[in-house]
Design a protein around this motif. Structure first.
Motif, PDB file in Angstrom:
ATOM      1  N   VAL A  55       0.911  -1.236   0.132  1.00 22.32           N
ATOM      2  CA  VAL A  55      -0.043  -0.093   0.050  1.00 22.32           C
ATOM      3  C   VAL A  55       0.874   1.367  -0.093  1.00 22.32           C
ATOM      4  N   ARG A  56       1.846   1.279   0.723  1.00 20.74           N
ATOM      5  CA  ARG A  56       2.938   2.455   0.846  1.00 20.74           C
ATOM      6  C   ARG A  56       3.464   2.807  -0.409  1.00 20.74           C
ATOM      7  N   ASP A  57       3.623   1.798  -1.252  1.00 18.34           N
ATOM      8  CA  ASP A  57       4.176   2.098  -2.575  1.00 18.34           C
ATOM      9  C   ASP A  57       3.549   2.306  -3.693  1.00 18.34           C
ATOM     10  N   HIS A  58       1.854   2.375  -3.534  1.00 21.30           N
ATOM     11  CA  HIS A  58       1.021   2.353  -4.630  1.00 21.30           C
ATOM     12  C   HIS A  58      -0.025   3.439  -3.988  1.00 21.30           C
ATOM     13  N   PRO A  59       0.373   4.553  -4.169  1.00 21.83           N
ATOM     14  CA  PRO A  59      -0.782   5.733  -3.654  1.00 21.83           C
ATOM     15  C   PRO A  59      -2.109   5.600  -4.137  1.00 21.83           C
ATOM     16  N   THR A  63      -5.355   5.475  -1.674  1.00 23.61           N
ATOM     17  CA  THR A  63      -6.695   6.347  -1.566  1.00 23.61           C
ATOM     18  C   THR A  63      -7.800   5.465  -1.478  1.00 23.61           C
ATOM     19  N   ALA A  64      -7.637   4.381  -2.320  1.00 24.33           N
ATOM     20  CA  ALA A  64      -9.124   3.597  -2.677  1.00 24.33           C
ATOM     21  C   ALA A  64      -9.265   2.856  -1.426  1.00 24.33           C
ATOM     22  N   LEU A  65      -8.218   2.471  -0.725  1.00 27.48           N
ATOM     23  CA  LEU A  65      -8.445   1.572   0.510  1.00 27.48           C
ATOM     24  C   LEU A  65      -9.158   2.585   1.568  1.00 27.48           C
ATOM     25  N   ARG A  66      -8.429   3.762   1.610  1.00 24.87           N
ATOM     26  CA  ARG A  66      -9.193   4.798   2.733  1.00 24.87           C
ATOM     27  C   ARG A  66     -10.556   5.212   2.319  1.00 24.87           C
ATOM     28  N   VAL A  67     -10.724   5.196   1.138  1.00 23.21           N
ATOM     29  CA  VAL A  67     -12.248   5.506   0.744  1.00 23.21           C
ATOM     30  C   VAL A  67     -13.322   4.564   0.980  1.00 23.21           C
ATOM     31  N   LEU A  68     -12.993   3.265   0.988  1.00 28.39           N
ATOM     32  CA  LEU A  68     -13.613   2.085   1.509  1.00 28.39           C
ATOM     33  C   LEU A  68     -13.782   2.061   2.712  1.00 28.39           C
ATOM     34  N   SER A  69     -12.635   2.188   3.579  1.00 28.48           N
ATOM     35  CA  SER A  69     -12.727   1.981   4.863  1.00 28.48           C
ATOM     36  C   SER A  69     -13.293   2.926   5.624  1.00 28.48           C
ATOM     37  N   LEU A 126       4.153   0.637  12.522  1.00 26.65           N
ATOM     38  CA  LEU A 126       4.860   0.421  11.280  1.00 26.65           C
ATOM     39  C   LEU A 126       5.636   1.581  10.904  1.00 26.65           C
ATOM     40  N   PRO A 127       6.844   1.298   9.959  1.00 27.43           N
ATOM     41  CA  PRO A 127       7.466   2.443   9.638  1.00 27.43           C
ATOM     42  C   PRO A 127       6.669   3.170   8.363  1.00 27.43           C
ATOM     43  N   ASP A 128       6.844   4.386   8.412  1.00 28.90           N
ATOM     44  CA  ASP A 128       6.228   5.455   7.246  1.00 28.90           C
ATOM     45  C   ASP A 128       4.740   4.694   7.264  1.00 28.90           C
ATOM     46  N   PRO A 129       3.817   5.061   8.285  1.00 30.46           N
ATOM     47  CA  PRO A 129       2.366   4.555   8.352  1.00 30.46           C
ATOM     48  C   PRO A 129       1.733   5.389   7.190  1.00 30.46           C
ATOM     49  N   VAL A 130       0.758   4.610   6.741  1.00 27.89           N
ATOM     50  CA  VAL A 130      -0.112   5.278   5.599  1.00 27.89           C
ATOM     51  C   VAL A 130      -1.387   5.637   6.029  1.00 27.89           C
ATOM     52  N   ALA A 131      -1.827   5.375   7.537  1.00 33.75           N
ATOM     53  CA  ALA A 131      -3.077   5.674   7.981  1.00 33.75           C
ATOM     54  C   ALA A 131      -2.914   5.564   9.684  1.00 33.75           C
ATOM     55  N   HIS A 132      -3.751   6.366  10.356  1.00 34.34           N
ATOM     56  CA  HIS A 132      -3.643   6.471  11.639  1.00 34.34           C
ATOM     57  C   HIS A 132      -5.185   6.222  11.861  1.00 34.34           C
ATOM     58  N   ALA A 133      -5.201   5.455  13.427  1.00 32.06           N
ATOM     59  CA  ALA A 133      -6.522   5.305  13.899  1.00 32.06           C
ATOM     60  C   ALA A 133      -6.367   5.685  15.612  1.00 32.06           C
ATOM     61  N   PRO A 134      -7.491   6.266  16.128  1.00 31.03           N
ATOM     62  CA  PRO A 134      -7.381   6.537  17.623  1.00 31.03           C
ATOM     63  C   PRO A 134      -7.815   5.128  18.461  1.00 31.03           C
ATOM     64  N   GLY A 135      -7.505   5.231  19.683  1.00 30.92           N
ATOM     65  CA  GLY A 135      -7.829   4.146  20.477  1.00 30.92           C
ATOM     66  C   GLY A 135      -7.123   2.750  20.432  1.00 30.92           C
ATOM     67  N   VAL A 180     -13.759  -5.016   4.388  1.00 28.89           N
ATOM     68  CA  VAL A 180     -13.540  -4.155   5.658  1.00 28.89           C
ATOM     69  C   VAL A 180     -12.342  -4.804   6.599  1.00 28.89           C
ATOM     70  N   GLY A 181     -12.201  -6.084   6.579  1.00 30.55           N
ATOM     71  CA  GLY A 181     -10.995  -6.355   7.392  1.00 30.55           C
ATOM     72  C   GLY A 181     -10.004  -6.457   6.748  1.00 30.55           C
ATOM     73  N   PHE A 182      -9.947  -6.515   5.346  1.00 31.91           N
ATOM     74  CA  PHE A 182      -8.605  -6.471   4.290  1.00 31.91           C
ATOM     75  C   PHE A 182      -8.349  -4.921   4.776  1.00 31.91           C
ATOM     76  N   THR A 183      -9.010  -3.983   4.506  1.00 32.79           N
ATOM     77  CA  THR A 183      -8.704  -2.540   4.303  1.00 32.79           C
ATOM     78  C   THR A 183      -8.108  -2.068   5.598  1.00 32.79           C
ATOM     79  N   ARG A 184      -8.558  -2.490   6.776  1.00 34.46           N
ATOM     80  CA  ARG A 184      -7.890  -2.175   8.078  1.00 34.46           C
ATOM     81  C   ARG A 184      -6.631  -2.747   8.240  1.00 34.46           C
TER      82      ARG A 184
END
Length: 249
Positions: A55-59, A63-69, A126-135, A180-184
């Motif tokens: 995911v990090r290497d394919h912007p 983007t698609a995963l974040r829209v879905l998730s 993870l190094p260079d995270p592509v997303a963040h979530a609270p909690g 959902v599980g895959f995107t997370r």
């Protein structure tokens, strides 16, 4: 009928105990997590590393995963779909089924929050995270909500869907829950075991509250249908649920 309605409330509370039994697989999973069981640890680490790198290497994929998730399969979106279904049930005068659907989804959110607070598992770092979530991380709230909401919608809508529409709805439900599980996991905000825990808890909760609803049908003299084949209230396929005191032919 009034006493049967009171027993429905009692059965919904009893479903909490049934949920405890149904949630045994989740408890076993948590034991394996806490024991750092090597096969599960390797699965978590390998999936996180490989998917994160891809995911990090394919912007565009990111983007698609974040829209879905965070849009299509966001918990709020799924709960709103259930809310629409509850409104439709109220319009059809299926009061008790509406209460069941609303109570099940509400309980899902509360139980997920309580388990997260009790387990307090850290999210992947993870190094260079592509997303963040609270909690906290376990269980995945997205995965639990998807499993709960999709199961509730199927059990409510099955009686009114034709064969093709039902097949499409079941396919959409499976794709949504798995997706959902895959995107997370791919976004690096959950471990595989978090997602598995969310799925197991969500399905256990629906099974427990559906048991309570079936008990109410027995108390009122109604037949108890196979829920996966006919839904929880097959009378909706005709003109709605039987009137108070009536029996299903």
């Amino acid at each position: 009928m009034h006493s049967a309605d009171l027993r429905l409330g009692e059965r919904l509370f009893a479903a909490v105990a049934a949920f405890g039994v149904a949630a045994v697989p989740t408890a076993l999973l948590l034991v394996l997590i806490e024991a750092n069981w090597p096969p599960l640890h390797r699965l978590d680490a390998a999936a996180a590393e490989r998917l994160h790198t891809a995911v990090r290497d394919h912007p565009a994929a990111r983007t698609a995963l974040r829209v879905l998730s965070e849009g299509v399969w966001d918990p709020l979106t799924l709960r709103l779909l259930v809310a629409v279904a509850v409104g439709w049930l109220l319009h059809r005068r299926a009061w008790r089924l509406a209460v069941w659907a609303a109570a099940t989804v509400t309980a899902s959110g509360l139980i997920g929050w309580a388990v997260k607070a009790a387990v307090a598992r850290a999210r992947p770092a993870l190094p260079d995270p592509v997303a963040h979530a609270p909690g906290f991380s376990f269980p995945s709230g997205h995965a639990m909500t998807a499993a709960t909401c999709c199961a509730v919608l199927l059990l409510v809508l099955t009686p009114v869907l034709g064969r093709r529409a039902l097949r499409a709805a079941r396919t959409a439900a499976v794709v949504s829950v798995v997706g959902v599980g895959f995107t997370r996991i791919a976004l690096g905000v959950h471990w595989v075991s978090d997602v598995l825990g969310g799925w197991l808890l969500g399905l256990a909760l629906v099974a427990a509250t559906a048991w309570a609803f079936d008990g109410w049908r027995r108390d009122t003299g109604r037949a108890v249908p196979p829920p996966l084949a006919d839904g929880l209230e097959p009378e909706l396929a005709r003109h709605g649920p039987p009137e108070a005191g009536g029996r299903t032919p």
